[in-house]
Design a protein around this motif. Structure first.
Motif, short mmCIF file in Angstrom:
data_model
loop_
_atom_site.label_atom_id
_atom_site.label_comp_id
_atom_site.label_asym_id
_atom_site.label_seq_id
_atom_site.Cartn_x
_atom_site.Cartn_y
_atom_site.Cartn_z
N ALA A 464 -4.46 -3.49 -31.24
CA ALA A 464 -3.74 -3.19 -30.01
C ALA A 464 -2.24 -3.14 -30.25
O ALA A 464 -1.51 -2.41 -29.56
N ARG A 505 -3.97 3.44 -27.26
CA ARG A 505 -3.19 2.23 -27.00
C ARG A 505 -3.57 1.62 -25.65
O ARG A 505 -3.71 0.40 -25.51
N SER A 509 -5.35 -2.01 -25.36
CA SER A 509 -4.66 -3.03 -24.58
C SER A 509 -5.57 -3.59 -23.50
O SER A 509 -5.59 -4.80 -23.24
#
Length: 523
Positions: A464, A505, A509
């Motif tokens: 992440a 991303r 996340s």
């Protein structure tokens, strides 16, 4: 100017494509399924061709004939006693006398029994005889169970059977049947309610009501007009179509973009609930009609097998099951040709013999050519068979053609619709022909398929906090000796269905936040 007629003799060379040569070229590029169909047609057309099938050993047939007991004959029961078929039912005559009729009339559906000797030789085994056989015969054939198998139920048949139970109104059945016929193999309705109503000259409200009825049928989600409606139907079936889930389904474009921040605001939920909702969406079936596919799935059958030899080399052998075997019946030709009197009959037999001989030679030449090309492919791609995709070398048709002394077009025909069975799976021959990507600083070229595999590995190793952009992927590949452009990396990434770095991303996340929340709850 005068016009004159004269004769001239000229000598020249030209390539003539005879029918036999065209046949050989055609057979070379056929897949094993198309080749089997072609040979089957030739077997029906040419009386001198016959299929070469493995015959059962004569000794086994003789033994089977000798061991099989005949009806009415005596055979040893294993204890030194001799039994005969009529003695197995000593009371049958008395029963028929008392009933004043034959037992066949009293029990017409009674299955006769077959008497056979047990494996140990000391007892008798009474087993039902095949349907339609007589009680006094022991050499009846076994029943054909394949003839009792039913065909696979299609999606339309499955829906039509439910429609018959759902309504008895003939008009509703007509509209419902039309809607079912408009459902494609994936389970979606590709026509609008207005179009169906106009075709049938029916009330649009009635068509919409029948569509709602069909959408309640099994499998859940069938007859939906788009993906959002398909998912909504399945969620209603599970009683999970609440306002938050409805808002999520209405914006599948944000789900595809992995814009979790916008989805949280839209649905009014936190990170943990959003992850659970997305997981539930993934468990649904986006194509509910796939379970009732009307077309059979064709399995990729290898034409060549590659396996490792004890000395470290590779053994390449043809798949015998993918090669049709035919023979020319010379004795039948000799017998028939002796009795042929008409010129047309003799010409037909001569042409049939010529075509049969040429077909057998073409099949043999085809097998040799496939084996020769496959052997060279294995030699060129030795690193792939030993170590995997990362060691796949760039290869083109010209390289193989020059190595084996064939024309490039011949190699192209051989590698079309052919597959190689390896320890790493069954792969098409075209898979081993990949473009070359130059190496950095004068290093050796790399295979495009190996570069794709490396991009997949780099993306799978992301975290992440460290999501690689296309520029970062280019830099890492160049550090490994691959001179590649950013647009090429983007093209390979899209071909692998890998999202962009921004979408990855967001997803990572969200997964990290969900994992932290779960850990906090467990703590």
């Amino acid at each position: 100017m005068s016009l004159l007629q004269r004769l001239e003799v000229r000598q020249g060379q030209a390539l003539v494509m005879t029918p036999q040569l065209l046949q050989a070229i055609k057979l070379l590029q056929l897949s094993h399924l198309d080749l089997a169909a072609y040979v089957e047609a030739e077997l029906e057309r040419n009386p001198l061709l016959e299929r070469a099938e493995p015959e059962a050993p004569a000794a086994q047939e003789a033994a089977g004939t000798a061991d099989e007991p005949r009806g009415g004959e005596e055979f040893d029961g294993g204890d030194g006693e001799s039994w005969s078929a009529p003695e197995l039912d000593p009371g049958r005559g008395e029963i028929e006398t008392d009933l004043d009729t034959r037992l066949d009339n009293v029990f017409p559906e009674e299955t006769p029994v077959r008497v056979s000797e047990g494996e140990s030789g000391d007892m008798l085994s009474l087993t039902p005889a095949p349907y339609g056989s007589t009680g006094g015969s022991f050499d009846a054939e076994a029943p054909d169970f394949e003839a009792t198998l039913t065909a696979e139920v299609t999606l339309r048949e499955h829906l039509a059977s439910q429609l018959d139970l759902a309504t008895r109104d003939p008009i509703e059945r007509l509209i419902g049947g039309f809607l079912i016929d408009a459902v494609d193999d994936a389970g979606y309705l590709r026509e609008t309610v207005e179009a169906v109503a106009e075709r049938l000259a029916a009330d649009p409200a009635t068509v919409a009501r029948m569509l709602a009825l069909v959408q309640t049928f099994d499998p859940p989600g069938v007859a939906a007009r788009d993906l959002a409606e398909c998912l909504a139907i399945q969620l209603r079936e599970k009683d999970r179509f609440d306002p938050a889930m409805e808002a999520l389904v209405s914006r599948l474009d944000l789900v595809a973009k992995r814009d979790f921040a916008a989805l949280r605001r839209l649905c009014g939920v936190n990170d943990e609930d959003l992850v659970d909702m997305l997981a539930e969406i993934r468990r649904l079936d986006p194509k509910p009609g796939r379970a009732f596919g009307s077309s059979a799935v064709e399995v990729l059958v290898p034409d060549v097998f590659v396996r490792a030899a004890p000395d470290g080399s590779w053994l390449v052998e043809l798949n015998g099951e993918a090669l049709p075997r035919v023979l020319v019946n010379q004795s039948y030709y000799a017998r028939v040709s002796r009795n042929a009197r008409a010129d047309g009959d003799k010409a037909f037999l001569s042409e049939a013999l010529q075509n049969a001989n040429w077909l057998t030679r073409s099949l043999e030449q085809r097998a040799r050519t496939i084996l020769k090309v496959a052997t060279e492919i294995v030699r060129q791609q030795d690193g792939f068979f030993a170590h995997g995709v990362a060691h796949l070398r760039p290869l083109n048709l010209k390289t193989v053609a020059e190595a084996i002394g064939m024309h490039e077009s011949t190699v192209s025909r051989v590698t079309s619709n052919k597959a190689i069975g390896t320890s790493r799976g069954t792969l098409e021959m075209k898979y081993f022909f990949t473009a070359a990507i130059p190496g950095a600083a004068g290093a050796a070229a790399h295979s495009s398929e190996a570069v794709r595999h490396r991009i997949r590995q780099l993306v799978d190793g992301e975290t992440a906090e460290n999501v690689l952009s296309d520029d970062a992927l280019v830099q890492k590949l160049r550090d490994e000796g691959v001179d590649i452009a950013r647009r090429t990396v983007a093209k390979y990434r899209e071909s692998l269905r890998i999202p962009s770095s921004i979408e990855r991303r967001r997803e990572r996340s969200a997964q990290a936040g969900h994992a932290q929340a779960r850990a906090a709850v467990l703590a």
